[in-house]
Design a protein around this motif. Structure first.
Motif, mmCIF file in Angstrom:
data_model
loop_
_atom_site.group_PDB
_atom_site.id
_atom_site.type_symbol
_atom_site.label_atom_id
_atom_site.label_comp_id
_atom_site.label_asym_id
_atom_site.label_seq_id
_atom_site.Cartn_x
_atom_site.Cartn_y
_atom_site.Cartn_z
ATOM 1 N N HIS A 163 -0.244 -9.854 1.634
ATOM 2 C CA HIS A 163 -0.063 -9.653 3.068
ATOM 3 C C HIS A 163 -1.356 -9.375 3.780
ATOM 4 C CE1 HIS A 163 3.989 -9.825 2.859
ATOM 5 N NE2 HIS A 163 4.033 -8.753 1.694
ATOM 6 N N GLY A 164 -2.994 -9.583 3.162
ATOM 7 C CA GLY A 164 -3.943 -9.409 3.607
ATOM 8 C C GLY A 164 -4.216 -8.068 4.257
ATOM 9 N N VAL A 165 -3.797 -6.941 3.430
ATOM 10 C CA VAL A 165 -4.052 -5.555 3.922
ATOM 11 C C VAL A 165 -5.230 -5.040 2.865
ATOM 12 C CG1 VAL A 165 -1.854 -5.103 4.915
ATOM 13 C CG2 VAL A 165 -2.262 -4.501 2.671
ATOM 14 N N ALA A 166 -5.532 -3.868 3.637
ATOM 15 C CA ALA A 166 -6.818 -3.031 2.604
ATOM 16 C C ALA A 166 -5.968 -2.119 1.701
ATOM 17 C CB ALA A 166 -7.710 -2.517 3.665
ATOM 18 N N SER A 167 -6.630 -1.690 0.787
ATOM 19 C CA SER A 167 -6.077 -0.602 -0.119
ATOM 20 C C SER A 167 -6.950 0.273 -0.850
ATOM 21 C CB SER A 167 -4.873 -0.864 -1.040
ATOM 22 O OG SER A 167 -5.839 -1.928 -2.300
ATOM 23 N N VAL A 168 -6.835 1.543 -0.859
ATOM 24 C CA VAL A 168 -7.848 2.428 -1.724
ATOM 25 C C VAL A 168 -7.060 3.406 -2.222
ATOM 26 C CG1 VAL A 168 -9.317 4.402 -1.177
ATOM 27 C CG2 VAL A 168 -9.873 2.379 -0.324
ATOM 28 N N VAL A 169 -7.449 3.699 -3.746
ATOM 29 C CA VAL A 169 -6.565 4.686 -4.210
ATOM 30 C C VAL A 169 -7.528 6.003 -4.370
ATOM 31 C CG1 VAL A 169 -5.344 5.239 -6.480
ATOM 32 C CG2 VAL A 169 -5.537 3.089 -5.568
ATOM 33 N N ASP A 213 -12.287 -2.581 -1.251
ATOM 34 C CA ASP A 213 -13.123 -1.668 -2.063
ATOM 35 C C ASP A 213 -13.126 -1.345 -3.292
ATOM 36 O OD1 ASP A 213 -14.066 1.452 -1.074
ATOM 37 O OD2 ASP A 213 -12.882 1.717 -2.939
ATOM 38 N N PRO A 214 -13.970 -1.085 -4.403
ATOM 39 C CA PRO A 214 -13.677 -1.121 -5.646
ATOM 40 C C PRO A 214 -12.585 -0.372 -6.188
ATOM 41 C CG PRO A 214 -15.736 -0.115 -5.263
ATOM 42 C CD PRO A 214 -15.372 -0.657 -3.867
ATOM 43 N N ARG A 215 -12.247 0.844 -5.527
ATOM 44 C CA ARG A 215 -11.175 1.793 -5.884
ATOM 45 C C ARG A 215 -9.744 1.278 -5.453
ATOM 46 N NH1 ARG A 215 -15.570 5.611 -3.498
ATOM 47 N NH2 ARG A 215 -15.358 3.936 -2.146
ATOM 48 N N ASP A 216 -9.540 0.019 -4.985
ATOM 49 C CA ASP A 216 -8.428 -0.571 -4.597
ATOM 50 C C ASP A 216 -6.843 -0.544 -5.502
ATOM 51 O OD1 ASP A 216 -9.158 -2.524 -6.101
ATOM 52 O OD2 ASP A 216 -9.529 -4.087 -4.450
ATOM 53 N N ALA A 217 -6.360 -1.140 -5.108
ATOM 54 C CA ALA A 217 -4.887 -1.254 -5.771
ATOM 55 C C ALA A 217 -5.247 -2.295 -7.011
ATOM 56 C CB ALA A 217 -3.730 -1.920 -4.942
#
Length: 313
Positions: free
Chosen positions: A130-136, A290-294
């Motif tokens: 879906h082309g969204v960004a993620s961060v954990v 981001d390197p801390r992503d899903a």
């Protein structure tokens, strides 16, 4: 209580996000009360839009404390918000995160994203699809000075070995349980899944991906991991939520050609959560993951699931 989060990047218009994106919080437990909600309310570059929870009365209480909307349905929150922030058990978080991504929300996730590799992969795939960004939100990767220390060590080479321990007294044998003891998933899954992601989130960027893992049990819920990394270095991690109060503590030591380096203490967890939101907004606006992503969280889940499969039932 307020927190200075003015270091957030100045908002800019973006095809992905408005200048001041709306953030909805899913979850109403102690972690949401102590960290997520105060950080979202204090964040200068976004708007804390509202709260959804599995217990409507708890959602109403938390939303009322900050004067924000109570959402009766998570899909209503997804439709109304630009960012979905999660403070939910992993088995609840993962399927809702997939729905939030499909609705176009950027995802600010909590660890572990899931407790099965399949569910964690579903979240990462939804982010990509879906082309969204993620961060954990991995505390040691955002709280200072720990986060800066990790980045500094990742720039070194010649690592030989490392040892980590995270011994929590959430379920101590000799005292009162912590505020997080009312968490069924923590009771069921123990320190491997609750604090294991923290240890791995530091070991992997410094020593490289895990190429092999061996897991053994100790007393209470103690799990000891023996890890081999892509750099050739070896590491160990001892994890528990059931340590005696006097034995509780966190530490991580790296040893290599340049010397011995120990993880510093960290503070201001709500401030760290604000920096995680900053990182998510940057990823959404730039299109650079981001390197801390899903995807990273899915890898953590794969390693922990492999370790869990080696433990006696």
């Amino acid at each position: 209580m307020s927190y200075d989060l003015t270091s957030a990047a100045a908002p800019t218009d973006s095809p992905r996000l408005p200048a001041r994106p709306r953030v909805g919080l899913l979850g109403t437990g102690p972690w949401a009360h102590r960290t997520h909600a105060p950080a979202l309310a204090a964040h200068a570059a976004s708007e804390f839009a509202g709260v959804w929870g599995r217990r409507p009365e708890a959602a109403a209480e938390l939303a009322g404390a900050y004067g924000v909307k109570v959402y009766e349905d998570p899909d209503e929150l997804f439709a109304d918000c630009d960012v979905a922030a999660f403070a939910l058990p992993p088995d609840v978080q993962a399927p809702l995160a997939v729905r939030a991504a499909a609705a176009g929300c950027q995802l600010l996730l909590d660890k572990p994203v899931a407790t099965t590799a399949r569910d964690a992969r579903a979240v990462a795939d939804a982010v990509a699809r879906h082309g969204v960004a993620s961060v954990v939100f991995l505390t040691l990767r955002f709280a200072e000075p720990a986060a800066g220390w990790v980045a500094e060590q990742a720039g070194r080479s010649g690592w030989f070995t490392a040892s980590a321990h995270w011994l929590g007294a959430v379920f101590p044998p000799d005292g009162m349980p912590s505020a997080y003891a009312a968490s069924p998933w923590r009771k069921a899954k123990g320190g491997l899944w609750d604090v294991g992601p923290h240890a791995l989130s530091v070991l992997i960027p410094v020593l490289g991906d895990v190429t092999s893992v061996t897991a053994t049990r100790g007393p209470s819920d103690v799990v000891q991991l023996a890890l081999r990394h892509a750099s050739g270095a070896a590491s160990t991690a001892v994890l528990s939520l059931g340590a005696p109060a006097a034995a509780a503590g966190v530490g991580l030591e790296l040893r290599g050609a340049e010397g011995v380096f120990s993880l510093p203490n960290w503070t201001d967890v709500p401030g760290a959560y604000g920096r995680a939101l900053d990182a998510l907004l940057t990823a959404a606006r730039t299109g650079v993951a981001d390197p801390r992503d899903a995807e990273f969280a899915a890898r953590l889940t794969e390693i922990l699931a492999e370790a869990e499969a080696q433990l006696p039932g």
